[in-house]
Design a protein around this motif. Structure first.
Motif, PDB file in Angstrom:
ATOM      1  N   CYS A  14       0.842  -1.193   0.000  1.00  0.00           N
ATOM      2  CA  CYS A  14       0.000   0.000   0.000  1.00  0.00           C
ATOM      3  C   CYS A  14       0.881   1.247   0.000  1.00  0.00           C
ATOM      4  CB  CYS A  14      -0.888   0.056   1.239  1.00  0.00           C
ATOM      5  SG  CYS A  14      -1.973  -1.334   1.469  1.00  0.00           S
ATOM      6  N   SER A  15       0.292   2.360  -0.405  1.00  0.00           N
ATOM      7  CA  SER A  15       0.910   3.673  -0.255  1.00  0.00           C
ATOM      8  C   SER A  15      -0.081   4.593   0.440  1.00  0.00           C
ATOM      9  CB  SER A  15       1.278   4.264  -1.619  1.00  0.00           C
ATOM     10  OG  SER A  15       1.674   5.619  -1.485  1.00  0.00           O
ATOM     11  N   PHE A  16       0.450   5.432   1.335  1.00  0.00           N
ATOM     12  CA  PHE A  16      -0.385   6.395   2.052  1.00  0.00           C
ATOM     13  C   PHE A  16       0.055   7.827   1.754  1.00  0.00           C
ATOM     14  CE2 PHE A  16       0.019   2.600   4.950  1.00  0.00           C
ATOM     15  CZ  PHE A  16      -1.158   2.008   4.523  1.00  0.00           C
ATOM     16  N   TYR A  17       0.583   8.034   0.551  1.00  0.00           N
ATOM     17  CA  TYR A  17       0.982   9.378   0.132  1.00  0.00           C
ATOM     18  C   TYR A  17      -0.230  10.318   0.150  1.00  0.00           C
ATOM     19  CZ  TYR A  17       2.856  13.151  -2.730  1.00  0.00           C
ATOM     20  OH  TYR A  17       3.239  14.391  -3.179  1.00  0.00           O
ATOM     21  N   ALA A  18       0.026  11.615   0.164  1.00  0.00           N
ATOM     22  CA  ALA A  18      -1.026  12.612   0.386  1.00  0.00           C
ATOM     23  C   ALA A  18      -2.168  12.546  -0.619  1.00  0.00           C
ATOM     24  CB  ALA A  18      -0.412  14.015   0.373  1.00  0.00           C
ATOM     25  N   THR A  19      -1.892  12.094  -1.861  1.00  0.00           N
ATOM     26  CA  THR A  19      -2.957  12.065  -2.865  1.00  0.00           C
ATOM     27  C   THR A  19      -3.632  10.701  -2.977  1.00  0.00           C
ATOM     28  OG1 THR A  19      -1.397  11.496  -4.631  1.00  0.00           O
ATOM     29  CG2 THR A  19      -1.818  13.843  -4.240  1.00  0.00           C
ATOM     30  N   LYS A  20      -3.211   9.732  -2.170  1.00  0.00           N
ATOM     31  CA  LYS A  20      -3.803   8.402  -2.244  1.00  0.00           C
ATOM     32  C   LYS A  20      -5.154   8.366  -1.532  1.00  0.00           C
ATOM     33  CE  LYS A  20      -0.498   6.365  -4.553  1.00  0.00           C
ATOM     34  NZ  LYS A  20       0.290   7.536  -4.968  1.00  0.00           N
ATOM     35  N   PRO A  21      -5.978   7.347  -1.805  1.00  0.00           N
ATOM     36  CA  PRO A  21      -7.315   7.301  -1.180  1.00  0.00           C
ATOM     37  C   PRO A  21      -7.271   7.339   0.342  1.00  0.00           C
ATOM     38  CG  PRO A  21      -7.192   5.717  -2.970  1.00  0.00           C
ATOM     39  CD  PRO A  21      -5.803   6.251  -2.779  1.00  0.00           C
ATOM     40  N   LEU A  22      -6.272   6.679   0.935  1.00  0.00           N
ATOM     41  CA  LEU A  22      -6.049   6.737   2.379  1.00  0.00           C
ATOM     42  C   LEU A  22      -4.719   7.455   2.567  1.00  0.00           C
ATOM     43  CD1 LEU A  22      -6.524   3.786   4.893  1.00  0.00           C
ATOM     44  CD2 LEU A  22      -4.764   5.519   5.174  1.00  0.00           C
ATOM     45  N   ALA A  23      -4.767   8.673   3.081  1.00  0.00           N
ATOM     46  CA  ALA A  23      -3.605   9.561   3.056  1.00  0.00           C
ATOM     47  C   ALA A  23      -3.066   9.824   4.453  1.00  0.00           C
ATOM     48  CB  ALA A  23      -3.974  10.887   2.397  1.00  0.00           C
ATOM     49  N   ALA A  24      -1.750   9.646   4.609  1.00  0.00           N
ATOM     50  CA  ALA A  24      -1.077  10.004   5.858  1.00  0.00           C
ATOM     51  C   ALA A  24       0.057  10.982   5.610  1.00  0.00           C
ATOM     52  CB  ALA A  24      -0.540   8.758   6.547  1.00  0.00           C
ATOM     53  N   GLY A  25       0.135  11.519   4.411  1.00  0.00           N
ATOM     54  CA  GLY A  25       1.214  12.414   4.002  1.00  0.00           C
ATOM     55  C   GLY A  25       2.273  11.647   3.256  1.00  0.00           C
ATOM     56  N   GLU A  26       2.860  10.681   3.921  1.00  0.00           N
ATOM     57  CA  GLU A  26       3.777   9.705   3.348  1.00  0.00           C
ATOM     58  C   GLU A  26       3.512   8.384   4.058  1.00  0.00           C
ATOM     59  OE1 GLU A  26       5.745   9.879   0.841  1.00  0.00           O
ATOM     60  OE2 GLU A  26       6.344  11.982   0.567  1.00  0.00           O
ATOM     61  N   GLY A  27       4.080   7.315   3.531  1.00  0.00           N
ATOM     62  CA  GLY A  27       3.962   6.027   4.202  1.00  0.00           C
ATOM     63  C   GLY A  27       3.553   4.928   3.255  1.00  0.00           C
ATOM     64  N   GLY A  28       3.771   3.698   3.692  1.00  0.00           N
ATOM     65  CA  GLY A  28       3.389   2.527   2.925  1.00  0.00           C
ATOM     66  C   GLY A  28       3.260   1.336   3.847  1.00  0.00           C
ATOM     67  N   MET A  29       2.916   0.185   3.288  1.00  0.00           N
ATOM     68  CA  MET A  29       2.785  -1.020   4.096  1.00  0.00           C
ATOM     69  C   MET A  29       2.910  -2.242   3.207  1.00  0.00           C
ATOM     70  SD  MET A  29      -0.116  -1.953   6.982  1.00  0.00           S
ATOM     71  CE  MET A  29       0.167  -0.391   7.806  1.00  0.00           C
ATOM     72  N   VAL A  30       3.521  -3.304   3.746  1.00  0.00           N
ATOM     73  CA  VAL A  30       3.567  -4.619   3.120  1.00  0.00           C
ATOM     74  C   VAL A  30       2.566  -5.509   3.847  1.00  0.00           C
ATOM     75  CG1 VAL A  30       5.001  -6.582   2.472  1.00  0.00           C
ATOM     76  CG2 VAL A  30       6.025  -4.292   2.625  1.00  0.00           C
ATOM     77  N   LEU A  31       1.748  -6.211   3.085  1.00  0.00           N
ATOM     78  CA  LEU A  31       0.706  -7.071   3.645  1.00  0.00           C
ATOM     79  C   LEU A  31       0.910  -8.498   3.161  1.00  0.00           C
ATOM     80  CD1 LEU A  31      -2.290  -4.730   2.790  1.00  0.00           C
ATOM     81  CD2 LEU A  31      -1.267  -5.024   5.052  1.00  0.00           C
ATOM     82  N   GLY A  32       0.624  -9.463   4.024  1.00  0.00           N
ATOM     83  CA  GLY A  32       0.739 -10.854   3.621  1.00  0.00           C
ATOM     84  C   GLY A  32       0.263 -11.782   4.715  1.00  0.00           C
ATOM     85  N   ASP A  33       0.401 -13.094   4.462  1.00  0.00           N
ATOM     86  CA  ASP A  33      -0.107 -14.104   5.382  1.00  0.00           C
ATOM     87  C   ASP A  33       0.989 -14.984   5.982  1.00  0.00           C
ATOM     88  OD1 ASP A  33      -2.773 -13.293   4.805  1.00  0.00           O
ATOM     89  OD2 ASP A  33      -2.731 -14.507   2.981  1.00  0.00           O
TER      90      ASP A  33
END
Length: 353
Positions: free
Chosen positions: A174-193
């Motif tokens: 995921c990305s949480f950059y300011a223009t993304k649907p879920l925005a934190a200014g900057e940021g990202g995440m790796v997801l998995g099982d």
């Protein structure tokens, strides 16, 4: 009479709750990675339907960490769609691996099993980016063989015929950059099982107080960003509902204008990170951007340049057609009804002219 204010192409939807959450992190004294980040990881993973999440400083960092954990090494080929932003190539190059481009469906901009297949042979991984809020066929692409990492930067919460975006790949980011649907200014995440795979991601995210010098990076998210992200996530379904309502209004007004309009995937859910129309053949995208800009509306080409152009390659007709004919109109939850009407009037006036 004052001229109407400019309508930007993108605008984060932030309020007092986000401000209070950020201030609470500051007042706590814990502004680096801490308990808010850990809570954000768990909450995003739960929302996306994955067992684990590892936050990172950006979406690019998250993709770098994901590919590293999946075993991508120098000289390996990683397939990425040409119709996308440079972050995909940069993450691959950070590992001294080789980006191998694939074409896309010119209608949606998404990679498909058919466009990925010619590039898949011998690849170490495939990055499946879900563009504009519409899910790509990650399951069909995964069936080609190479491991898939899904890019949800524009499509967290989207769904397609194969189910929710982000649940097929070995990992998703995921990305949480300011223009993304879920925005934190900057940021990202790796997801998995796979807990062992996510442990490798977590190990590579920070390098201090270790007993060896294996490759690691300073890719941590701060608790200030996580605090904002947690509030955004609590509002996220409302954000998606508002985006979909705006998209429905656009589609109703623009029907019959000659524009190709974005469509729901069969059995899925488009979250409309972007409302991307397909211009009639012969209509210049740059001319459309300039005409709308003159009326104070920030429309854009949704992709600045296809990656094959930046790499000096040729032979990607789907990406070329998408780049020539796609136009992205403003769409975000804080758009007012008056702004929506202005946008529609300007688009219709341009097409008549």
């Amino acid at each position: 009479m004052a001229a109407p204010s400019r309508i930007p192409h993108s605008r984060p939807t932030l309020g007092e709750e986000e401000a209070q959450a950020a201030a609470g992190a500051v007042r706590s004294g814990q502004i680096a990675q801490g308990p808010r980040t850990a809570a954000f990881e768990a909450e995003v993973a739960r929302y996306a339907g994955r067992a684990h999440g590892v936050a990172a400083s950006s979406g690019t960092a998250a993709l770098h960490l994901a590919l590293h954990a999946m075993g991508v090494r120098p000289g390996d080929a990683v397939v990425v769609p040409s119709y996308n932003c440079p972050a995909l190539v940069q993450a691959v190059r950070h590992l001294r691996a080789l980006p191998r481009l694939c074409d896309v469906d010119p209608l949606t901009g998404n990679p498909t099993a058919e466009t990925v297949s010619p590039a898949a042979g011998g690849a170490r991984a495939v990055v499946v980016a879900h563009l504009f809020g519409r899910a790509a066929d990650a399951a069909g692409i995964a069936a080609l063989g190479p491991p898939v990492v899904e890019d949800l930067a524009q499509a967290l919460g989207a769904g397609g015929p194969g189910g929710p975006a982000g649940r097929t790949g070995v990992l998703a980011i995921c990305s949480f950059y300011a223009t993304k649907p879920l925005a934190a200014g900057e940021g990202g995440m790796v997801l998995g099982d796979d807990p062992a795979l996510l442990a490798r991601v977590r190990d590579a995210r920070e390098y201090d107080e270790r007993d060896d010098l294996l490759p690691r990076w300073n890719y941590k998210l701060t608790d200030v960003q996580a605090a904002i992200g947690r509030v955004q996530l609590s509002r996220y379904e409302d954000f998606i509902a508002r985006r979909r309502a705006i998209a429905a209004a656009y589609s109703q007004r623009l029907a019959g204008t000659g524009l190709g309009l974005p469509q729901e995937p069969p059995g899925g859910r488009h979250i409309f990170h972007r409302y991307v129309v397909r211009l009639p053949e012969g209509v210049d995208a740059d001319e459309a951007v300039q005409a709308l800009d003159a009326k104070g509306i920030g429309a854009r080409r949704p992709i600045y340049r296809p990656l094959h152009r930046l790499l000096g390659e040729s032979g990607f007709p789907g990406a070329e057609e998408a780049w020539a004919r796609h136009l992205s109109l403003p769409i975000y939850p804080s758009l007012t009804e008056g702004e929506i009407e202005r946008i529609m009037n300007a688009v219709c006036a341009f097409l008549r002219g």
